[in-house]
Design a protein around this motif. Sequence first.
Motif, PDB file in Angstrom:
ATOM      1  N   LYS A 140     -16.142  64.080  43.524  1.00  0.00           N
ATOM      2  CA  LYS A 140     -16.078  64.878  44.750  1.00  0.00           C
ATOM      3  C   LYS A 140     -15.565  64.099  45.965  1.00  0.00           C
ATOM      4  CE  LYS A 140     -18.830  68.133  47.545  1.00  0.00           C
ATOM      5  NZ  LYS A 140     -18.000  67.980  48.682  1.00  0.00           N
ATOM      6  N   PRO A 141     -16.036  62.886  46.231  1.00  0.00           N
ATOM      7  CA  PRO A 141     -15.511  62.168  47.404  1.00  0.00           C
ATOM      8  C   PRO A 141     -13.989  61.948  47.355  1.00  0.00           C
ATOM      9  CG  PRO A 141     -17.472  61.074  46.546  1.00  0.00           C
ATOM     10  CD  PRO A 141     -17.108  62.143  45.562  1.00  0.00           C
ATOM     11  N   TYR A 142     -13.464  61.731  46.153  1.00  0.00           N
ATOM     12  CA  TYR A 142     -12.018  61.534  46.006  1.00  0.00           C
ATOM     13  C   TYR A 142     -11.271  62.840  46.254  1.00  0.00           C
ATOM     14  CZ  TYR A 142     -13.510  57.195  43.838  1.00  0.00           C
ATOM     15  OH  TYR A 142     -14.094  55.982  43.598  1.00  0.00           O
ATOM     16  N   PHE A 143     -11.786  63.920  45.717  1.00  0.00           N
ATOM     17  CA  PHE A 143     -11.137  65.212  45.891  1.00  0.00           C
ATOM     18  C   PHE A 143     -11.304  65.715  47.329  1.00  0.00           C
ATOM     19  CE2 PHE A 143     -10.627  64.856  41.479  1.00  0.00           C
ATOM     20  CZ  PHE A 143      -9.729  65.821  41.050  1.00  0.00           C
ATOM     21  N   ASP A 144     -12.419  65.399  47.982  1.00  0.00           N
ATOM     22  CA  ASP A 144     -12.617  65.790  49.378  1.00  0.00           C
ATOM     23  C   ASP A 144     -11.612  65.113  50.301  1.00  0.00           C
ATOM     24  OD1 ASP A 144     -14.710  67.455  48.715  1.00  0.00           O
ATOM     25  OD2 ASP A 144     -16.291  66.100  49.453  1.00  0.00           O
ATOM     26  N   ARG A 145     -11.247  63.895  50.008  1.00  0.00           N
ATOM     27  CA  ARG A 145     -10.281  63.198  50.873  1.00  0.00           C
ATOM     28  C   ARG A 145      -8.829  63.532  50.496  1.00  0.00           C
ATOM     29  NH1 ARG A 145     -11.162  57.086  48.546  1.00  0.00           N
ATOM     30  NH2 ARG A 145      -9.627  57.291  46.896  1.00  0.00           N
ATOM     31  N   LYS A 146      -8.692  64.439  49.519  1.00  0.00           N
ATOM     32  CA  LYS A 146      -7.382  64.956  49.088  1.00  0.00           C
ATOM     33  C   LYS A 146      -6.501  63.893  48.433  1.00  0.00           C
ATOM     34  CE  LYS A 146      -8.334  69.035  50.554  1.00  0.00           C
ATOM     35  NZ  LYS A 146      -8.999  69.862  49.592  1.00  0.00           N
ATOM     36  N   LYS A 147      -7.154  62.843  47.916  1.00  0.00           N
ATOM     37  CA  LYS A 147      -6.397  61.831  47.180  1.00  0.00           C
ATOM     38  C   LYS A 147      -7.321  61.259  46.112  1.00  0.00           C
ATOM     39  CE  LYS A 147      -3.583  57.805  47.445  1.00  0.00           C
ATOM     40  NZ  LYS A 147      -3.162  56.634  48.124  1.00  0.00           N
ATOM     41  N   ALA A 148      -7.025  61.596  44.878  1.00  0.00           N
ATOM     42  CA  ALA A 148      -7.855  61.083  43.784  1.00  0.00           C
ATOM     43  C   ALA A 148      -7.096  59.957  43.093  1.00  0.00           C
ATOM     44  CB  ALA A 148      -8.220  62.214  42.832  1.00  0.00           C
ATOM     45  N   TRP A 149      -6.745  60.114  41.851  1.00  0.00           N
ATOM     46  CA  TRP A 149      -6.059  59.061  41.091  1.00  0.00           C
ATOM     47  C   TRP A 149      -4.764  59.633  40.542  1.00  0.00           C
ATOM     48  CZ3 TRP A 149     -10.937  60.892  40.430  1.00  0.00           C
ATOM     49  CH2 TRP A 149     -11.124  61.847  39.438  1.00  0.00           C
ATOM     50  N   ALA A 150      -3.793  58.753  40.394  1.00  0.00           N
ATOM     51  CA  ALA A 150      -2.469  59.175  39.915  1.00  0.00           C
ATOM     52  C   ALA A 150      -2.155  58.466  38.598  1.00  0.00           C
ATOM     53  CB  ALA A 150      -1.409  58.857  40.968  1.00  0.00           C
ATOM     54  N   PHE A 151      -2.166  59.225  37.531  1.00  0.00           N
ATOM     55  CA  PHE A 151      -1.817  58.710  36.210  1.00  0.00           C
ATOM     56  C   PHE A 151      -0.518  59.378  35.773  1.00  0.00           C
ATOM     57  CE2 PHE A 151      -6.596  58.345  34.844  1.00  0.00           C
ATOM     58  CZ  PHE A 151      -6.800  57.375  35.806  1.00  0.00           C
ATOM     59  N   THR A 152       0.423  58.558  35.335  1.00  0.00           N
ATOM     60  CA  THR A 152       1.690  59.071  34.825  1.00  0.00           C
ATOM     61  C   THR A 152       1.900  58.501  33.429  1.00  0.00           C
ATOM     62  OG1 THR A 152       2.570  59.033  37.067  1.00  0.00           O
ATOM     63  CG2 THR A 152       4.160  59.274  35.281  1.00  0.00           C
ATOM     64  N   ALA A 153       2.181  59.365  32.483  1.00  0.00           N
ATOM     65  CA  ALA A 153       2.347  58.928  31.099  1.00  0.00           C
ATOM     66  C   ALA A 153       3.621  58.110  30.922  1.00  0.00           C
ATOM     67  CB  ALA A 153       2.361  60.117  30.162  1.00  0.00           C
ATOM     68  N   GLN A 154       3.468  56.934  30.329  1.00  0.00           N
ATOM     69  CA  GLN A 154       4.619  56.139  29.887  1.00  0.00           C
ATOM     70  C   GLN A 154       5.090  56.653  28.533  1.00  0.00           C
ATOM     71  OE1 GLN A 154       3.378  52.032  29.583  1.00  0.00           O
ATOM     72  NE2 GLN A 154       2.721  51.946  31.707  1.00  0.00           N
ATOM     73  N   LYS A 155       4.092  56.934  27.678  1.00  0.00           N
ATOM     74  CA  LYS A 155       4.384  57.530  26.376  1.00  0.00           C
ATOM     75  C   LYS A 155       3.126  58.233  25.895  1.00  0.00           C
ATOM     76  CE  LYS A 155       3.340  53.849  23.079  1.00  0.00           C
ATOM     77  NZ  LYS A 155       3.843  53.043  21.990  1.00  0.00           N
ATOM     78  N   ARG A 156       3.340  59.209  25.026  1.00  0.00           N
ATOM     79  CA  ARG A 156       2.204  59.977  24.496  1.00  0.00           C
ATOM     80  C   ARG A 156       2.537  60.402  23.073  1.00  0.00           C
ATOM     81  NH1 ARG A 156       1.857  64.188  28.156  1.00  0.00           N
ATOM     82  NH2 ARG A 156       0.529  62.914  29.481  1.00  0.00           N
ATOM     83  N   ASN A 157       1.566  60.299  22.202  1.00  0.00           N
ATOM     84  CA  ASN A 157       1.661  60.805  20.833  1.00  0.00           C
ATOM     85  C   ASN A 157       0.745  62.018  20.734  1.00  0.00           C
ATOM     86  OD1 ASN A 157       3.315  58.630  19.696  1.00  0.00           O
ATOM     87  ND2 ASN A 157       1.526  57.377  20.105  1.00  0.00           N
ATOM     88  N   VAL A 158       1.252  63.097  20.149  1.00  0.00           N
ATOM     89  CA  VAL A 158       0.509  64.351  20.046  1.00  0.00           C
ATOM     90  C   VAL A 158       0.393  64.741  18.575  1.00  0.00           C
ATOM     91  CG1 VAL A 158       0.513  66.817  20.631  1.00  0.00           C
ATOM     92  CG2 VAL A 158       1.311  65.135  22.312  1.00  0.00           C
ATOM     93  N   TYR A 159      -0.809  65.081  18.180  1.00  0.00           N
ATOM     94  CA  TYR A 159      -1.097  65.519  16.809  1.00  0.00           C
ATOM     95  C   TYR A 159      -1.895  66.813  16.899  1.00  0.00           C
ATOM     96  CZ  TYR A 159      -0.489  60.457  16.679  1.00  0.00           C
ATOM     97  OH  TYR A 159      -0.020  59.189  16.873  1.00  0.00           O
TER      98      TYR A 159
END
Length: 168
Positions: free
Chosen positions: A82-101
């Motif tokens: 909640k504190p991260y979402f309240d300040r309108k900036k949480a975490w930024a994850f960007t996929a380098q690669k992903r395997n899907v099954y």
Amino acid sequence: MKTAFAAPLLAACLALPFAACAQSPAADQAFRAKVNDFVDGWHKDAANADPAYFDKMAPEGIYIGTDKSEVWTRDAFKVWAKPYFDRKKAWAFTAQKRNVYFSPDKKYVWFDEQLNTQMGTCQASGVLRSTEKGFLIEHYQLSLAVPNPLMDKFTKAVAAHEGKDASK
């Protein structure tokens, strides 16, 4: 003659439900693209502190963070974040690669991914359940990717932080 014909017919009938689940490579690729869009959108929701982030998790869904104390249900994770979402900036994850099954009926999806994060490269894995309304995240685990040559120093630093002897 009837018995000779009945056995192959029975075998074909029993195989029919499984054949219905079989998809073409193009359909499988389209399904993987749908999964990637969903997971990428989930990460984007966090980066934008969009509360829809939590709606993409199953009510009983589990999120495991990088710290050993971070094992949350969706609602507990929402309280923690909640504190991260309240300040309108949480975490930024960007996929380098992903395997899907996925299961043959595509009701369950599991994936692993390497991510660019504010912590450096992380690895994660997740399980999705397909519903009539779309995917829901049932389980997600985030891990810090520690290069093997750094593992000894890292292990000792964690042990020192926890007040333990790393040689034990």
